[in-house]
Design an enzyme around this catalytic site. Structure first.
Site, PDB file in Angstrom:
ATOM      1  N   GLU A 129      70.217 -73.216   3.915  1.00 28.82           N
ATOM      2  CA  GLU A 129      69.868 -72.442   5.105  1.00 28.82           C
ATOM      3  C   GLU A 129      68.402 -72.034   5.008  1.00 28.82           C
ATOM      4  OE1 GLU A 129      72.195 -68.921   5.880  1.00 28.82           O
ATOM      5  OE2 GLU A 129      71.276 -68.647   7.836  1.00 28.82           O
ATOM      6  N   GLY A 270      68.616 -62.757  -1.345  1.00 34.08           N
ATOM      7  CA  GLY A 270      69.683 -62.079  -2.084  1.00 34.08           C
ATOM      8  C   GLY A 270      70.819 -63.014  -2.470  1.00 34.08           C
ATOM      9  N   ALA A 271      71.302 -63.775  -1.516  1.00 31.50           N
ATOM     10  CA  ALA A 271      72.460 -64.615  -1.769  1.00 31.50           C
ATOM     11  C   ALA A 271      72.677 -65.542  -0.583  1.00 31.50           C
ATOM     12  CB  ALA A 271      73.705 -63.757  -1.969  1.00 31.50           C
ATOM     13  N   MET A 272      73.625 -66.485  -0.743  1.00 31.34           N
ATOM     14  CA  MET A 272      73.879 -67.469   0.312  1.00 31.34           C
ATOM     15  C   MET A 272      75.365 -67.786   0.395  1.00 31.34           C
ATOM     16  SD  MET A 272      72.718 -69.345   2.681  1.00 31.34           S
ATOM     17  CE  MET A 272      73.854 -70.274   3.686  1.00 31.34           C
ATOM     18  N   ASN A 274      77.346 -70.227   1.286  1.00 26.61           N
ATOM     19  CA  ASN A 274      77.906 -71.578   1.343  1.00 26.61           C
ATOM     20  C   ASN A 274      79.427 -71.551   1.259  1.00 26.61           C
ATOM     21  OD1 ASN A 274      75.103 -72.493   0.824  1.00 26.61           O
ATOM     22  ND2 ASN A 274      75.536 -71.615  -1.185  1.00 26.61           N
ATOM     23  N   GLU A 307      78.376 -61.617   1.833  1.00 26.37           N
ATOM     24  CA  GLU A 307      78.527 -63.080   1.760  1.00 26.37           C
ATOM     25  C   GLU A 307      79.989 -63.469   1.952  1.00 26.37           C
ATOM     26  OE1 GLU A 307      75.760 -64.437   1.999  1.00 26.37           O
ATOM     27  OE2 GLU A 307      74.554 -62.750   1.294  1.00 26.37           O
ATOM     28  N   HIS A 310      80.899 -63.455   5.566  1.00 25.85           N
ATOM     29  CA  HIS A 310      80.382 -64.602   6.317  1.00 25.85           C
ATOM     30  C   HIS A 310      81.411 -65.726   6.438  1.00 25.85           C
ATOM     31  CE1 HIS A 310      76.304 -63.943   7.569  1.00 25.85           C
ATOM     32  NE2 HIS A 310      75.782 -63.793   6.376  1.00 25.85           N
ATOM     33  N   GLU A 329      74.369 -62.724  11.460  1.00 27.99           N
ATOM     34  CA  GLU A 329      73.758 -61.769  10.534  1.00 27.99           C
ATOM     35  C   GLU A 329      73.938 -60.310  10.979  1.00 27.99           C
ATOM     36  OE1 GLU A 329      73.318 -62.588   7.734  1.00 27.99           O
ATOM     37  OE2 GLU A 329      72.885 -64.736   7.760  1.00 27.99           O
TER      38      GLU A 329
END
Ligand code: B3K
Ligand code: ZN
Length: 885
Positions: A129, A270-272, A274, A307, A310, A329
């Site tokens: 991303e 910070g983080a993703m 996936n 996360e 999400h 977001e």
């Protein structure tokens, strides 16, 4: 702007993709020199865009790739059938439905942008991303192309024993004669390519499991580098709490059999999220009380939740295009804020979130980069992962929640998932679901999505003793933003109450109503000017406005100082009790800034000191709340209230006020410190509040720098068990010229030199010291063996800590701080444009300073814009910052 300047992309130009991809079969051959990627795609013409199946050229995105081979339905293409550009691969005449095979080569070890496939601590890792997948293979790299993925990874079995990708593991081979092994992962859910992930390397994991509401058992794994297994407990607990919370509050269950998190040391943000394989910055996973602060613990909890959430808000329902980023977001930030509020103290969390919004989003919204939460255009999408899209986006969802009520909001969310599961949709689809589920008209509310800028509410009240009525006149306006000279009125939920002279809430009946509707209620403000008339008001009330900060606006109301101390003591809304203190503090400190400029002696009002005294000595008050209420408005917030920011004046006056408060309350601060100062066992609960109040007391006492305070501070530094306490003491010594300062810094480094996240704290503390020699020290820390400019956390700690967290030294009138930042931006531009762009943003507010500083900052921005090989990321921020106000 020169001709080669990168071009903007506009929302109005959106068109559906000409082709769709149904399945993606990827094979990665990971190597030290070269990594090979084979991609087999099933494509077909998009019936929405090409109803007759009429073939148009297929343009695939790709960057920094070497094409090895290209075939359609098994036939290798002739060179005349396709063209390769710097950022694309065009196939001129493809069939209406076909299998495409693309083979590419890349060199992850040379990738310092940390976008696409890259190396971290010897391992392989991806970040796709927003548009990183195109650095892995040629693809339709846009979120409205959703496909099912199968991923095969082959690598050296000893160097890369762990091979991970999205979904479920479906095949794994033992090591072959060549020393390599192979695994295959399959993700049953269609997803956009930005959610693709691959990780390979030497990793260990901690494992747990979670049984969902419907009785499915999900395996939970957190992968870390060896040696970090003992720092994952808190993250794992946070994950399980998130899973339970999403079931209880949103009715949403996890959908795969395994959920994996990998923590890596080199990560841009910070983080993703996936699918099934979240990748995290170690900062938001690793936490033990000895080495992480309370803030770190809360950060881990919130980001793990964010996360995880999400998975539904972002992954199952994703964004049609990147202009819709706030769809996932803003909503997901709202969800993680509410999760943290439910787990911890709601008012304390709300205050922290509003402070953050005011510190970062309000300035952005009134500066050259101001944009609506759904931007109209961008040059580089990575520049739009902003506090506006995230935090203001969350405020917009919160307002919908306020306007519809919890039940109506939940109906809207249910409808949203019912309609859009598995789709790529828009912010408008979200609002439409909210409307359709409840019948509430949100047409005017939609302006929050399209207009930038922070609205201002001007409110005045008038009491009529004869009629026992109270009239509130509410005026709203919004200053112009880039490209938006005029704004239409917003639909603003104004939560309020009226306090009687004893401090009790008055039942609220509007003149047009028969019966009162509670003592705290939400008014719909929709006009530029609107009057609300309350009946049966027995005596002149003090209004408590915008309770809980019910809208992201600036409020102006002509309170007297007495009104504000009255609200501080009596408001039933905890947020507004805090807010009243901040408003009063801001008023007094800005007055002192003026006094200082005029050469008048400084004096802090007795009434304010008494109000603080009351808070400090109120045994009923929550400790964390008391600490927030006793904290003066920040230098940054005070600066925002001035037409021209007086950096030195604000710093000096705030220091003066801290000393005056400390001197006045010294005995009580000491007894508070002693009462709370026990070295208690660590827990993430009410102990957080005790630690923050205790360290607040120590901070005030240290501003006096007397022998007793110094002894307490040094003692705490040496003896405390919790990092929160150690770092608080070190931070206080760090601002002094005491001999104990250097000794403490040296000892801290010696103790923690093998823990990169703690070394980051050591860098940032020094970068934020108010001592005049700080810039020189920061410069020399750039050469410290532990500093690594390729590591984003180190850059954020040292360079970001100085330029973003040390106003008085960064804005030194010599301009040396500005030159330093520009030097770093230019170095970073060549290595990691995303990190460089975050740093150059620290210049964006240059017009808010005096002429001399403006000239210095402008010169540095011009120097940056004129530099060769500028990334679109840095170019966009620097050039927009320079554009006419
Ligand atoms: N979605 C990611 C952010 C990606 C940033 C790309 N430049 C993390 C998050 O918001 O949860
Ligand atoms: Zn997010």
């Amino acid at each position: 702007m020169d001709k080669s300047a990168p071009k903007a992309i506009h929302l109005k130009d959106y068109a559906p993709p000409p082709y769709l991809i149904d399945t993606v079969d990827l094979t990665f051959d990971l190597g030290e020199e070269v990594t090979r990627v084979r991609s087999s795609l099933q494509l077909r013409a998009n019936p929405v865009r090409l109803p007759d199946g009429a073939p148009v050229p297929l343009v695939l995105d790709g960057q920094e790739l070497k094409l090895v081979s290209l075939a359609i339905d098994g036939r290798t293409l002739e060179p005349a059938e396709y063209a390769i550009g710097p950022e694309s691969l065009t196939i001129f005449d493809p069939p209406a439905a076909f299998a495409l095979e693309v083979e590419t080569e890349l060199k992850p070890q040379e990738n310092t942008s940390l976008e696409g496939l890259y190396r971290t601590s010897g391992n392989f890792c991806t970040q796709c991303e927003a548009e990183g997948f195109r650095k892995i293979t040629y693809f339709l790299d846009r979120p409205d192309v959703m496909a099912r993925y199968r991923t095969t990874i082959t690598a050296d079995a000893l160097k890369y024993p762990v091979l991970l990708s999205n979904g479920n593991l479906v095949a794994a081979s033992k090591m072959g004669h060549d020393g390599r092994h192979t695994v295959t992962w399959e993700d049953p859910f269609a997803k956009p390519c930005y959610l693709f992930a691959l990780v390979a390397g030497v990793l260990v994991h901690v494992e747990d499991s979670y049984v969902t509401r419907s009785g499915r058992t999900v395996t939970l794994r957190i992968y870390v580098e060896p040696g970090n297994q003992d720092k994952c407990d808190h993250a794992m607990r946070s994950l399980k709490k998130s899973m339970a919370w999403d079931e209880n509050v949103y009715g949403l269950e996890y959908d795969l059999d395994i959920f994996m998190i990998v923590a890596v040391g080199d990560f841009n943000m910070g983080a993703m999220e996936n699918k099934g394989l979240n990748v995290f910055n170690t900062k938001y996973i690793l936490a033990r009380p000895e080495s992480a602060t309370d803030t770190d613990f809360l950060g881990v909890e919130a980001v793990v939740a964010h996360e995880y959430f999400h998975n539904w808000t972002g992954n199952r329902v994703t964004c049609r295009d990147w202009f819709q980023l706030s769809l996932k977001e803003g909503l997901t930030v709202f969800r993680d804020q509410e999760f943290s509020s439910d787990l911890n103290s709601r008012p304390v969390k709300r205050i922290a979130d509003v402070q953050r919004l005011r510190a970062a989003q309000f300035p952005e919204d009134s500066g050259p980069m101001a944009h609506p939460i759904r931007p109209d255009s961008y040059i580089e999408i990575n520049n739009f992962y902003t506090t506006t899209v995230y935090e203001k986006g969350a405020e917009v969802v919160r307002m919908i929640h306020t306007l519809l009520g919890a039940e109506g909001y939940r109906k809207g969310i249910d409808l949203y998932f019912e309609r859009h599961d598995g789709q790529a949709v828009t912010c408008d689809d979200f609002v439409a679901a909210m409307e359709d589920a409840t019948g509430k008209d949100l047409s005017q509310f939609r302006r929050w999505y399209s207009q930038a800028g922070t609205p201002e509410l001007d409110i005045s009240g008038e009491y009529d003793g004869h009629g026992r009525t109270y009239r509130l006149t509410v005026r709203q306006s919004c200053p112009p933003s880039p490209g938006q000279p005029v704004k239409q009125p917003y639909h603003i939920p104004l939560a309020l109450g009226l306090l009687d002279p004893q401090g009790a809430d008055i039942p609220l009946r509007l003149k047009t109503e028969d019966v009162p509707k509670g003592t705290s209620r939400v008014l719909d403000v929709t006009e530029a000017e609107q009057v609300f008339e309350f009946a049966d008001v027995p005596a002149p009330p003090v209004p408590s406005l915008l309770r809980g900060f019910s809208a992201p606006v600036k409020l102006r109301m002509s309170y007297t100082d007495d009104d504000l101390t009255f609200l501080m003591a009596n408001d039933s809304d905890a947020f507004n009790r805090w807010e009243a203190g901040q408003t009063l503090g801001t008023r007094l400190l800005l007055g002192l800034v003026e006094d200082r400029a005029a050469g008048r002696p400084l004096e802090l009002s007795r009434g304010f000191l008494d109000a603080l005294d009351k808070i400090l000595n109120d045994p009923a008050l929550d400790h964390a709340f008391a600490a927030q209420a006793l904290t003066l408005p920040s230098e940054g917030y005070l600066g925002q209230q001035m037409p021209v920011i007086d950096v030195d004046g604000i710093h000096e006056v705030r220091g003066f006020a801290r000393k005056a408060i400390a001197a006045h309350l010294r005995d009580d601060l000491l007894s508070t410190y002693r009462a709370l100062g026990g070295n208690e066992p660590f827990a993430i609960d009410a102990a957080i509040g005790r630690r923050s109040l205790k360290n607040l007391a120590l901070g005030y006492l240290m501003s006096l720098e007397d022998a007793e305070a110094v002894e307490l501070c040094v003692g705490q530094f040496h003896n405390a068990h919790a990092m929160t306490d150690v770092i608080a003491a070190l931070g206080l010594l760090n601002d002094t010229h005491l001999p104990q300062r250097d000794a403490a810094l040296a000892r801290f480094y010696e103790t923690w030199k093998n823990e990169p996240l703690v070394v980051d704290k050591w860098f940032s503390i020094q970068a934020m010291s108010e001592r005049p020699e700080t810039l020189a020290e920061v410069r020399s820390l750039l050469n410290h063996p532990a500093f690594e400019i390729r590591n984003p956390n180190k850059v954020y700690a040292l360079i970001g800590g100085f330029a973003g967290g040390n106003a008085v030294r960064f804005h030194d009138s010599s301009g040396a701080g500005y030159e330093f930042l520009a030097d770093q931006v230019l170095t970073l531009n060549g290595l990691n444009p995303q990190v460089a762009s975050r740093m150059v943003k620290l210049f964006a507010r240059w017009r808010k300073y005096d002429d001399r500083r403006q000239a210095f900052m402008r010169a540095q921005l011009e120097r940056i814009v004129g530099a060769p090989n500028l990334s679109p990321d840095v170019f966009e921020i620097a050039s927009k910052s320079l554009q006419a106000a």
